[in-house]
Design an enzyme around this catalytic site. Structure first.
Site, PDB file in Angstrom:
ATOM      1  N   ASP A 152       0.675  -1.001  -0.119  1.00 23.51           N
ATOM      2  CA  ASP A 152       0.226   0.042  -0.062  1.00 23.51           C
ATOM      3  C   ASP A 152       1.168   1.725   0.253  1.00 23.51           C
ATOM      4  O   ASP A 152       0.715   1.842  -0.619  1.00 23.51           O
ATOM      5  CB  ASP A 152      -0.874  -0.040   1.221  1.00 23.51           C
ATOM      6  CG  ASP A 152      -1.876  -0.469   1.451  1.00 23.51           C
ATOM      7  OD1 ASP A 152      -2.022  -1.062  -0.128  1.00 23.51           O
ATOM      8  OD2 ASP A 152      -2.831  -1.231   2.197  1.00 23.51           O
TER       9      ASP A 152
ATOM     10  N   HIS B 197      13.229   6.466   3.796  1.00 21.04           N
ATOM     11  CA  HIS B 197      13.083   5.446   4.495  1.00 21.04           C
ATOM     12  C   HIS B 197      14.275   3.971   3.222  1.00 21.04           C
ATOM     13  O   HIS B 197      13.355   3.022   3.566  1.00 21.04           O
ATOM     14  CB  HIS B 197      11.541   5.352   4.179  1.00 21.04           C
ATOM     15  CG  HIS B 197      11.093   6.171   5.198  1.00 21.04           C
ATOM     16  ND1 HIS B 197      11.485   6.149   6.025  1.00 21.04           N
ATOM     17  CD2 HIS B 197      10.346   7.117   4.871  1.00 21.04           C
ATOM     18  CE1 HIS B 197      10.571   7.079   7.235  1.00 21.04           C
ATOM     19  NE2 HIS B 197      10.113   7.925   5.946  1.00 21.04           N
TER      20      HIS B 197
ATOM     21  N   TYR C  18       2.864  16.067   3.445  1.00 20.88           N
ATOM     22  CA  TYR C  18       1.550  15.615   2.477  1.00 20.88           C
ATOM     23  C   TYR C  18      -0.030  16.446   2.948  1.00 20.88           C
ATOM     24  O   TYR C  18      -0.880  15.975   2.124  1.00 20.88           O
ATOM     25  CB  TYR C  18       1.637  14.388   3.277  1.00 20.88           C
ATOM     26  CG  TYR C  18       2.588  13.524   3.632  1.00 20.88           C
ATOM     27  CD1 TYR C  18       2.519  12.718   2.590  1.00 20.88           C
ATOM     28  CD2 TYR C  18       3.249  13.436   4.296  1.00 20.88           C
ATOM     29  CE1 TYR C  18       4.157  12.499   2.024  1.00 20.88           C
ATOM     30  CE2 TYR C  18       4.549  12.583   4.802  1.00 20.88           C
ATOM     31  CZ  TYR C  18       4.799  11.905   2.982  1.00 20.88           C
ATOM     32  OH  TYR C  18       6.234  11.290   3.097  1.00 20.88           O
TER      33      TYR C  18
HETATM   34 ZN    ZN Z   1       7.900  12.297   6.622  1.00 16.90          ZN
END
Ligand code: ZN
Length: 387
Positions: free
Chosen positions: A91, A134, A303
């Site tokens: 996802d 990441h 975001y």
């Molecule tokens: Zn972040």
């Protein structure tokens, strides 16, 4: 002649796109660039097109079987089961067409920024398309396929023999970069992030300080949920300054995720846009004070791409180029005209947030005190050594 700053950008960077409704959306880059253009703060001579990173460069950090898997996934020839072993097709990090090329271009952008600064062509350089902190050696994670920052740091080590301080103000722990250099005494990573107790990726505890020769060169500042500007900046400025003093890097790489803002839908910190004015200002000052201005900045999370990211990221550029006087003017109305119809929220009109953006946080003092103690714990070994 050395130019003051370079802005690495092309619309091709927008091809890094999981889907229309995925929270990671590089339309942010265009929104930011367009804002700067309409303010008259950037022109063609500042803009450098990103180059594509080679497989060899990506291989500085990532394993070959993983790179092959990313290529195969992007060409629609990787089974679901195998993709999942590499963190692909989840996802968070879904498969999309030509994902290798899109991810390699973001890496190449950060390498473009690195070369401009390390070859002395530009004092500072900004690649907002990068900051994918990441990404792991053999696995995609948290919207990140290739870890441009890790690759850039290893590339700087090999090509320029320089020591690097990496400073990550994304709301999430900069885990991929930390683990890539955990035992390396020539790379210092400093990450300020919301505590991993309730937030992805869960790591970044204050006791993670590096291993072997690298002990003491991983600094983590896990701050409390609902932390506000003043406490965030106190922790950031003190840690950054003390690490500059202690580590004396040749170059600074900053990751500028803008997801610690109150409006961010994925995290629980309470920064206002004021923090995003100060973060690059401090980085800029310290880079001149300690490493001849060598400063490479990348993007990262963020975001709320309409209200927060364009302003936060534009302010990095304005700081780099000494144009912060432009912050005294409202945002250009032409920018609103271009984007308001597409935005689900009212676009901001000026460079500050409403003073009543959120109700007073009752635990403010307690949070500030806790973050202060975290700072002391994170820097304890450094302060001790100096005595
Ligand atoms: Zn972040």
């Amino acid at each position: 002649m050395k130019q003051q700053a370079a802005f690495v950008y092309s619309e091709d960077q927008l091809s890094y796109k999981f889907s229309d409704d995925h929270p990671f959306n590089h339309l942010r880059l265009k929104l930011t660039y367009d804002l700067l253009q309409k303010m008259g703060a950037i022109d063609d001579k500042h803009v450098q097109s990103p180059r594509m990173a080679t497989d060899e460069e990506i291989g500085l950090i990532h394993d070959k079987p993983y790179i092959d898997a990313v290529k195969a996934a992007g060409e629609g020839r990787l089974s679901r089961g195998i993709a999942n072993n590499y963190g692909l097709g989840t996802d968070d990090t879904p498969v999309f067409s030509n994902m290798h090329e899109a991810a390699a271009l973001l890496v190449g952008g950060t390498l473009t920024a690195v070369d401009l600064v390390m070859e002395g062509k530009s004092e500072h350089a900004l690649n907002l398309g990068g900051g994918l902190h990441h990404g792991f050696r053999g696995k995609a994670s948290g919207f990140c396929i290739y870890n441009d920052s890790s690759i850039a740091i290893e590339y700087i080590r090999r090509h320029y023999g320089a020591r690097i301080l990496y400073v990550d103000t994304d709301a999430h722990h900069g885990d991929g970069v930390q683990w890539a250099f955990y035992d390396d005494p020539d790379v210092c990573t400093l990450s300020i992030h919301e505590t991993g107790r309730y937030l992805f990726p869960g790591t970044g505890d204050v006791h993670e300080k590096g291993s072997g020769q690298g002990y003491g060169f991983s600094i983590n500042l896990p701050i409390d949920a609902f932390t506000e500007d003043a406490s965030f900046l106190e922790v950031y400025e003190n840690a950054f300054k003390e690490m500059m003093e202690f580590f004396k890097p040749d170059v600074v790489v900053t990751q500028n995720g803008a997801d610690a803002h109150y409006y961010d839908p994925l995290t629980h910190l309470s920064n206002s846009i004021r923090a995003y004015r100060e973060i690059p200002k401090i980085a800029h000052q310290l880079s001149h004070d300690y490493c001849s201005g060598r400063w490479i900045a990348v993007g990262g999370g963020g975001y709320d791409m309409w209200r927060v990211v364009p302003r936060a990221w534009a302010m990095i550029w304005l700081e780099m180029t000494g144009q912060t006087h432009l912050l005294n003017q409202p945002l250009p109305s032409s920018w609103h005209h271009s984007w308001q119809a597409r935005s689900p929220v009212q676009l901001p009109e000026d460079w500050s947030d409403p003073s009543d953006m959120y109700p007073p946080i009752p635990r403010r003092l307690e949070i500030t005190d806790k973050n202060h103690k975290t700072l002391n714990k994170a820097l304890f070994h450094i302060r001790n050594e100096k005595k």
